[in-house]
Design a protein around this motif. Structure first.
Motif, mmCIF file in Angstrom:
data_model
loop_
_atom_site.group_PDB
_atom_site.id
_atom_site.type_symbol
_atom_site.label_atom_id
_atom_site.label_comp_id
_atom_site.label_asym_id
_atom_site.label_seq_id
_atom_site.Cartn_x
_atom_site.Cartn_y
_atom_site.Cartn_z
ATOM 1 N N THR A 299 -70.236 -72.070 5.315
ATOM 2 C CA THR A 299 -71.538 -71.609 5.285
ATOM 3 C C THR A 299 -71.723 -71.123 6.802
ATOM 4 O O THR A 299 -72.348 -70.121 6.993
ATOM 5 C CB THR A 299 -72.576 -72.773 5.040
ATOM 6 O OG1 THR A 299 -72.227 -73.350 3.815
ATOM 7 C CG2 THR A 299 -74.027 -72.295 5.284
ATOM 8 N N GLU B 177 -73.033 -67.319 7.978
ATOM 9 C CA GLU B 177 -74.379 -67.015 8.599
ATOM 10 C C GLU B 177 -73.779 -66.340 9.762
ATOM 11 O O GLU B 177 -74.628 -65.571 10.341
ATOM 12 C CB GLU B 177 -74.998 -68.282 8.671
ATOM 13 C CG GLU B 177 -75.553 -68.960 7.462
ATOM 14 C CD GLU B 177 -76.554 -68.132 6.529
ATOM 15 O OE1 GLU B 177 -77.174 -67.087 7.301
ATOM 16 O OE2 GLU B 177 -76.355 -68.114 5.404
ATOM 17 N N LEU C 48 -69.707 -69.138 -1.906
ATOM 18 C CA LEU C 48 -69.678 -69.305 -0.358
ATOM 19 C C LEU C 48 -69.343 -67.952 0.262
ATOM 20 O O LEU C 48 -70.181 -67.470 1.423
ATOM 21 C CB LEU C 48 -68.758 -70.207 -0.052
ATOM 22 C CG LEU C 48 -69.098 -71.700 -0.281
ATOM 23 C CD1 LEU C 48 -67.719 -72.741 0.037
ATOM 24 C CD2 LEU C 48 -70.273 -72.187 0.656
ATOM 25 N N GLY D 173 -72.977 -66.022 0.009
ATOM 26 C CA GLY D 173 -73.941 -66.654 0.341
ATOM 27 C C GLY D 173 -74.861 -66.740 -0.819
ATOM 28 O O GLY D 173 -76.134 -66.817 -0.551
ATOM 29 N N ARG E 96 -74.744 -76.943 1.361
ATOM 30 C CA ARG E 96 -74.777 -75.575 1.955
ATOM 31 C C ARG E 96 -76.298 -75.293 2.549
ATOM 32 O O ARG E 96 -76.345 -74.656 3.604
ATOM 33 C CB ARG E 96 -74.402 -74.674 0.732
ATOM 34 C CG ARG E 96 -74.480 -72.935 1.237
ATOM 35 C CD ARG E 96 -74.257 -72.291 0.056
ATOM 36 N NE ARG E 96 -75.379 -71.879 -1.009
ATOM 37 C CZ ARG E 96 -76.169 -70.897 -0.585
ATOM 38 N NH1 ARG E 96 -76.051 -70.060 0.581
ATOM 39 N NH2 ARG E 96 -77.194 -70.814 -1.186
ATOM 40 N N GLN E 97 -77.311 -75.524 1.690
ATOM 41 C CA GLN E 97 -78.816 -75.173 2.144
ATOM 42 C C GLN E 97 -79.196 -75.884 3.396
ATOM 43 O O GLN E 97 -79.606 -75.427 4.318
ATOM 44 C CB GLN E 97 -79.693 -75.609 0.868
ATOM 45 C CG GLN E 97 -79.801 -74.615 -0.026
ATOM 46 C CD GLN E 97 -80.129 -73.234 0.307
ATOM 47 O OE1 GLN E 97 -80.930 -72.948 1.237
ATOM 48 N NE2 GLN E 97 -79.524 -72.315 -0.289
ATOM 49 N N THR F 107 -76.937 -76.995 5.691
ATOM 50 C CA THR F 107 -76.296 -76.346 6.976
ATOM 51 C C THR F 107 -76.820 -75.085 7.189
ATOM 52 O O THR F 107 -76.966 -74.856 8.542
ATOM 53 C CB THR F 107 -74.483 -76.230 6.521
ATOM 54 O OG1 THR F 107 -74.182 -77.384 5.998
ATOM 55 C CG2 THR F 107 -73.644 -75.835 7.483
ATOM 56 N N LYS F 108 -77.145 -74.477 6.216
ATOM 57 C CA LYS F 108 -77.744 -72.890 6.503
ATOM 58 C C LYS F 108 -78.815 -73.180 7.257
ATOM 59 O O LYS F 108 -79.405 -72.306 8.125
ATOM 60 C CB LYS F 108 -77.896 -72.097 5.351
ATOM 61 C CG LYS F 108 -78.612 -70.832 5.366
ATOM 62 C CD LYS F 108 -78.680 -70.306 3.846
ATOM 63 C CE LYS F 108 -79.437 -68.911 4.153
ATOM 64 N NZ LYS F 108 -79.726 -68.340 2.681
#
Length: 194
Positions: free
Chosen positions: A70, A74, A101, A104, A116-117, A119-120
């Motif tokens: 992630t 990003e 992944l 995205g 994932r969310q 971390t993002k």
């Protein structure tokens, strides 16, 4: 031509040489990232040790790859995404989750998607996330310890992603077939709104 040298075990500063040897022992090779980092023994040492520390966290091998990948996505790290695709494959992550992944997009596993969310959001908001986001992360079973461990994983990736960004680190042949460019994610327009 890059202003950063891709060191060998011979050209690296003396204090970086044992770290390069350790990398070779662990991976069977020395990736170009570590060769570039060798110019700064302190950076290389910090990277190697924090990587090892992240491996000791309560996050599973697959969860650690979600955090890493992630951050790679990003930060648009064209060097790290292929490597972590390979590491996710080694960890037996489902191919569709690996591809999510890389693109995205939403992961099928709700727990991994929550990770994932989270971390993002930490990355995009520089750590200043809404209380609701933290509660949502805890609601799927993650702990306060694991929230802090995600920060460690982001720190590891910040070192590698930023190094690759300024150095233009060339991709290693070992992952050439997994080459990646960040996809353009289209946003739906609000033209329907009146």
């Amino acid at each position: 031509m890059s202003m950063f040298q891709i060191h060998t075990e011979t050209t690296a500063p003396e204090t970086s040489k044992p770290l390069l040897e350790q990398t070779k022992k662990n991976l069977g090779m020395i990736p170009n990232l570590e060769r570039v980092m060798a110019e700064s023994p302190a950076l290389l040492e910090g990277y190697v040790h924090l990587w090892e520390l992240f491996d000791t966290t309560s996050l599973s091998q697959i969860e650690r790859q979600v955090v890493y990948q992630t951050a790679n996505f990003e930060n648009q790290c064209e060097y790290c995404v292929p490597w972590h695709t390979k590491l996710a494959q080694i960890a037996d992550m489902a191919p569709n989750e690996i591809e999510a992944l890389r693109q995205g997009t939403e992961m099928e596993d709700p727990r991994l998607e929550s990770l994932r969310q989270f971390t993002k959001s930490l990355i995009l908001n520089r750590g200043k996330i809404a209380e609701g986001e933290l509660k949502a992360f805890f609601a799927v079973g993650y702990s306060a310890q694991q929230a802090l461990e995600v920060i460690l994983g982001i720190a590891v990736k910040t070192m590698s992603n930023y190094t690759n960004s300024i150095a233009g680190t060339p991709l290693d042949k070992a992952v050439e077939k997994l080459r990646w460019k960040k996809p353009i994610i289209s946003m739906q327009s609000n033209t329907d709104a009146v």
